[in-house]
Design a protein around this motif. Structure first.
Motif, PDB file in Angstrom:
ATOM      1  N   LEU A 116       0.712  -0.893  -0.168  1.00  0.00           N
ATOM      2  CA  LEU A 116      -0.316  -0.039  -0.443  1.00  0.00           C
ATOM      3  C   LEU A 116       0.463   1.343  -0.105  1.00  0.00           C
ATOM      4  O   LEU A 116       1.435   1.370   0.585  1.00  0.00           O
ATOM      5  N   GLY A 117       0.931   2.015  -0.485  1.00  0.00           N
ATOM      6  CA  GLY A 117       1.375   3.260  -0.669  1.00  0.00           C
ATOM      7  C   GLY A 117       3.003   2.825  -2.238  1.00  0.00           C
ATOM      8  O   GLY A 117       3.560   3.904  -2.490  1.00  0.00           O
ATOM      9  N   ARG A 118       2.804   1.715  -2.005  1.00  0.00           N
ATOM     10  CA  ARG A 118       4.464   2.208  -2.930  1.00  0.00           C
ATOM     11  C   ARG A 118       3.561   0.276  -3.840  1.00  0.00           C
ATOM     12  O   ARG A 118       4.738   0.014  -4.060  1.00  0.00           O
ATOM     13  N   GLU A 119       3.244   0.346  -4.838  1.00  0.00           N
ATOM     14  CA  GLU A 119       3.015  -0.358  -5.613  1.00  0.00           C
ATOM     15  C   GLU A 119       3.474  -0.683  -6.467  1.00  0.00           C
ATOM     16  O   GLU A 119       4.275   0.367  -6.706  1.00  0.00           O
ATOM     17  N   ASP A 120       3.914  -1.966  -6.859  1.00  0.00           N
ATOM     18  CA  ASP A 120       5.127  -2.116  -8.094  1.00  0.00           C
ATOM     19  C   ASP A 120       4.019  -2.417  -8.889  1.00  0.00           C
ATOM     20  O   ASP A 120       3.172  -2.325  -9.264  1.00  0.00           O
TER      21      ASP A 120
END
Lengths: 263, 351, 325
Positions: A116-120
């Protein structure tokens, strides 16, 4: 560094220190929450910060996670001076925190919460889309590495037990916390079995070299799990040292301020 | 939150408020007044009229408002108009009328949303000993009697007669026994019910009414209903639609399924858009009502009543059949009736 | 609970792990039941012509439901959606009437742009000025409807345009253009929600706003974006609606707003946010349209129609609730 435990505190050589806090001071209005606190945490160790309510633990943590800015003093991560002006900055600097509420979204899956917040993402030209398969794979690997048992990475967090959720939150912090992982009362709401499981996860993380700061009221847990402990009292550092040489009574004495009985 | 973001947000809200203020004029209780400064043959009176109306977003009532304003200007009487916010807003309209009554006028014109919603506020007007002119939608006589409410007069189209007139016209244009469907307004609306009742009476024995649906005075709903009805009744010959706006929707449905010329649309209307269609031959026949005249007569009646004159118990405003042959005439005379019509209030007002 | 009694084969295991399987598919099941009932009760309900009509008719509601879904998924609500549709239609009409030379394309663009502007206004006021969404969109409802009335003085504007006529009546085989537009919107919406970072953030914002904020999701931006999406889609439906009835009408159909919200909820989107799909509300919209159509075909008395619709909606919602356990 004089810490009144009758033991020498030797600072290891700087590169091994994940976190160094020097003379940290923070007041709110007229109240001095932190008064010249200096402490450190090394890689490959679980460092505990203990103290009674109002001793300054949460203020210290909030300074390290970018929520508050100290009036005086420095914070160093892996030897570099940092100015943690916001939680976003702290996160980018590699400080991850597992708060008591875990910051997990119940209706999302383990994978979705993890990233969450740093999805690939994958991209093709101007289009960018989620790399769901890749993220699921990474989560599965990480969880098996830490021996965390969940029904499936696509399971909704809502369906997990308290211990599983804690483990997910910790694993997430460890994955993204390149310099420091802070855990605030990680087993406070768990039963005995789950506490053991979570403590195992913490140990495994430590063994992999992840620097961990643990805040806990459970003296037995501190003695059991941590390598080093710092005691705060009334906004000041009351004492600190390797956990190995301490017992519960000494710790409590430092926390409450009752003078040591003569040896 | 950054200063810039907050400023942007407040600017956004400010714009919204400004727009809201500007828009406040028309959607809900609108208040328009004509000043006595307009030159007229009569000297400016100390009379003032309060007119409570159905929503002016509907062209029928917009025309009624226009007629009233024009007559008020001609007579030099200040007119204040307030309207319901939608066609089913019974309570809101009653509140608006209460506000008018609280302000105090010499006479009130009431076009209620339903047959009973204005009885209470009108009682307040009665207690001020002010005359009440009921227009267009009749206030229930039993409710009025029970409440002890007396009306100076009722002015409006006899919707039952209009519906019957339409049926008679349609029956003359179609072979006996032809299938016809009715698309009414809101199921609970007495105007719609009256028109449907009249049509049923006029069609009895001559036309086969296969289905009656409620179009809710909404063009899109009428369009959808007409499409479905034509699906179910492939031999349908005509529609009777309770107002002009819906009729345009029905027409469109007919065109879309390719039955233009095979299925007729008839309606009771009060605006020019449909008259144009009749003139062009795309709509077979309509019965035109004259809301403009209703509004004008209402103002005349109120003026006369406020001057103490005794009014006839009811005045039927004309409903005239318009076919292609007289469509041009109708359009030319719009919004006034194109056939001769005697205004009963002219003599009362003494000019 | 029903899902516990599912047979243990591959598919069921996959489905069983998703507890919201039944709530997502309720709309489809209800639609199937409806087709059965009306198919028997009204001879023309399942005819090709009628099915085409229902789908074409439902296009507007489907697109509105998609827009509303994005907003409701963030635990918000957009009460101004249909009023924005009306304003868009009026803007289209105004351009055609007063600036006809610019072409119908420009007029359609004006409708969408108007919708986008109102949506952005909603989003900014809600996210930045921090007024609750119910109040802001209620106010926007008034502003948009009011503007529509002011611009037209309350009278509908006939619009004759070959492009719009073709748009509403043309088709690719049996599938009308409006249906294709609706399908495109649904696909785009579904992809955005489940396959983009933004979509993941939408679900997180609705699911647990504080947790999402703690993880660095830009809550404000997400909230502004969903209202913008709703506004743009409302503007798009203005074009379809105007094309369908051939006029720009300033008096909105008030049941359309409730239908859009009902379709969204029947489609499995939780009003508390964070849970739902795009396909569900689309089916919900078709369900509601088919229901009204079926009742007309069965010549159900006009007095019973609202009653029946209400009962079906509550029944379908009850089905959803029961299945979720």
């Amino acid at each position: 560094m004089d810490v009144g435990l009758g033991q020498e505190i030797t600072k290891p050589a700087t590169p091994a220190l994940a976190l160094e806090v020097d003379d940290l001071t923070k007041s709110f209005g007229g109240i001095v929450a932190l008064d010249g606190v200096s402490l450190w945490a090394a890689r490959g160790e679980v460092t505990a910060i203990v103290g009674d309510n109002g001793a300054g633990k949460s203020t210290l943590i909030k300074c390290v996670t970018g929520i508050h800015r100290p009036e005086r003093g420095t914070i160093r991560l892996a030897g570099h001076d940092v100015d943690l002006s916001s939680p976003e900055v702290a996160r980018k600097a590699g400080v991850e925190t597992v708060y008591q509420d875990l910051s997990l979204v119940d209706d999302l899956s383990v994978v979705q919460n993890f990233f969450l917040g740093r999805e690939d993402t994958c991209s093709l030209g101007p289009l960018r889309w989620l790399d769901r398969r890749g993220m699921a794979r990474r989560v599965a690997e990480l969880l098996s590495l830490l021996s965390v048992n969940v029904p499936s990475p696509s399971a909704r967090v809502r369906r997990l037990s308290g211990g599983q959720r804690q483990a997910i939150a910790i694993a997430r912090a460890a994955t993204f916390g390149s310099h420091l992982v802070i855990m605030d009362e990680p087993t406070a709401s768990l039963g005995v079995q789950e506490t053991v499981r979570v403590e195992n996860v913490i140990c495994r993380l430590r063994d992999q070299g992840v620097p961990i700061i643990l805040i806990s009221h459970d003296m037995q847990q501190v003695l059991r799990l941590t390598d080093r402990v710092w005691v705060l009292r009334g906004g000041r550092l009351a004492g600190g040292g390797p956990t190995g040489g301490l017992d519960g009574e000494q710790l409590v004495a430092l926390i409450t301020g009752v003078k040591d009985r003569p040896a | 939150m950054s200063l810039r973001a907050r400023t942007l947000g407040i600017a956004a809200m400010g714009t919204a408020l400004a727009l809201l203020a500007a828009a406040c004029g028309t959607s809900s209780p609108s208040t328009t007044s004509t000043s006595t400064g307009v030159t007229s043959s009569t000297k400016p009176s100390s009379l003032s009229i309060g007119f409570i109306l159905k929503p002016v977003s509907n062209p029928y009532f917009a025309a009624m408002n226009q007629g009233a304003q024009a007559e008020a200007a001609k007579l030099g009487v200040p007119l204040t108009v307030d309207a319901a916010s939608n066609l089913a807003d019974a309570a809101g309209q009653a509140n608006a009328l209460s506000a008018l009554v609280a302000h105090g006028y010499s006479c009130y014109i009431a076009n209620p949303v339903d047959s009973t919603n204005l009885v209470q506020p009108l009682l307040q007007a009665r207690s001020q000993h002010k005359p009440i002119v009921n227009v267009d939608l009749p206030i229930s006589t039993s409710a009025a009697q029970a409440a002890g409410l007396q009306l100076a007069t009722y002015i409006g189209t006899d919707n039952v007669a209009a519906g019957k007139l339409m049926a008679t016209q349609l029956a003359s244009m179609l072979p006996s026994g032809s299938q016809v469907a009715i698309i009414g307004g809101l199921a609970s609306d007495p105007t719609s019910q009256a028109r449907i009742k009249g049509f049923n009476e006029g069609a009895a024995g001559r036309l086969d009414i296969v289905q009656t649906v409620a179009g809710n005075w909404d063009r899109a709903t009428a369009l959808a209903d007409a499409t479905s009805i034509m699906e179910t009744h492939p031999n349908l010959k005509a529609f009777f639609v309770a107002n002009g706006d819906m009729a345009l929707g029905v027409q469109r449905a007919i065109g879309t399924v390719g039955k233009q010329g095979k299925v007729d649309t008839t309606a009771i209307i009060g605006d020019t858009a449909v008259l144009q269609e009749v003139k062009a031959g795309t709509m077979a026949a309509v019965v035109e009502q004259f809301p403009y005249t209703i509004g004008a007569l209402g103002v005349e009646a109120c003026t006369a009543a406020a001057q103490g004159k005794h009014l006839p118990a009811s005045v039927a405003t004309p409903a005239e059949v318009v076919t292609q042959s007289n469509a041009s005439q109708a359009l030319a005379a719009f919004p006034k009736p194109f056939q001769s019509f005697s205004d009963p209030f002219t003599s009362l007002l003494g000019h | 609970m029903l899902s516990n009694r599912l047979p243990t084969w591959q598919g069921a295991r996959l489905l069983g792990s998703r507890p919201d399987f039944w709530s997502n598919w309720t709309a489809l099941i209800a639609l199937a039941v409806l087709c059965l009932v009306f198919g028997i009760g009204a001879s023309h309900f399942l005819s090709a012509g009628n099915v085409e009509d229902v789908l074409t008719e439902s296009a507007v509601l489907v697109i509105l439901a998609v827009g509303q879904s994005f907003v409701i998924l963030t635990a918000g609500i957009d009460l101004s959606e249909v009023a924005i549709l009306t304003l868009g239609a009026v803007l289209l009409g105004e351009v055609v009437t007063h600036a006809g030379g610019l072409g119908i394309g420009f007029a359609c663009l004006a409708a969408v742009a108007g919708g986008a502007a109102m949506g952005l206004l909603n989003g900014l006021t809600i996210a930045k000025v921090r007024i609750t969404d119910f109040i802001v969109t209620l106010g926007a409802l008034g502003v948009a409807s009011g503007l529509a009335l002011v611009l037209t003085s309350g009278t509908p504007t006939q619009i004759t345009s070959n492009f719009l006529l073709r748009l509403s009546t043309g088709s690719v085989g049996p599938i009308g253009y409006p249906v294709l537009v609706a399908v495109a919107v649904v696909i785009a919406g579904h992809w955005t929600l489940f396959h983009t970072r933004f979509g993941a953030h939408v679900l997180a914002t609705g699911g647990d706003r504080e947790a999402a904020r703690a993880m660095g999701v830009r809550i404000d931006r997400v909230r502004i974006a969903v209202y913008l999406i709703s506004g743009i889609l409302a503007g798009l439906t203005a074009v379809l609606y105007t094309a369908r009835i051939g006029a720009a009408e300033p008096a909105p159909d008030t049941t359309l707003l409730l239908d859009a919200i009902a379709a969204t909820v029947l489609g499995g989107v939780s009003l508390f946010g964070g849970r739902g799909t795009i396909l569900g509300p689309a089916v919900g919209a078709v369900l509601l349209t088919a229901l009204a159509n079926g009742l007309t075909l069965m010549a159900v008395s006009q007095f019973y129609e609202p009653l029946v619709v209400g009962l079906v909606v509550v029944g379908a919602a009850g089905l959803m609730r029961y299945q979720r356990g």
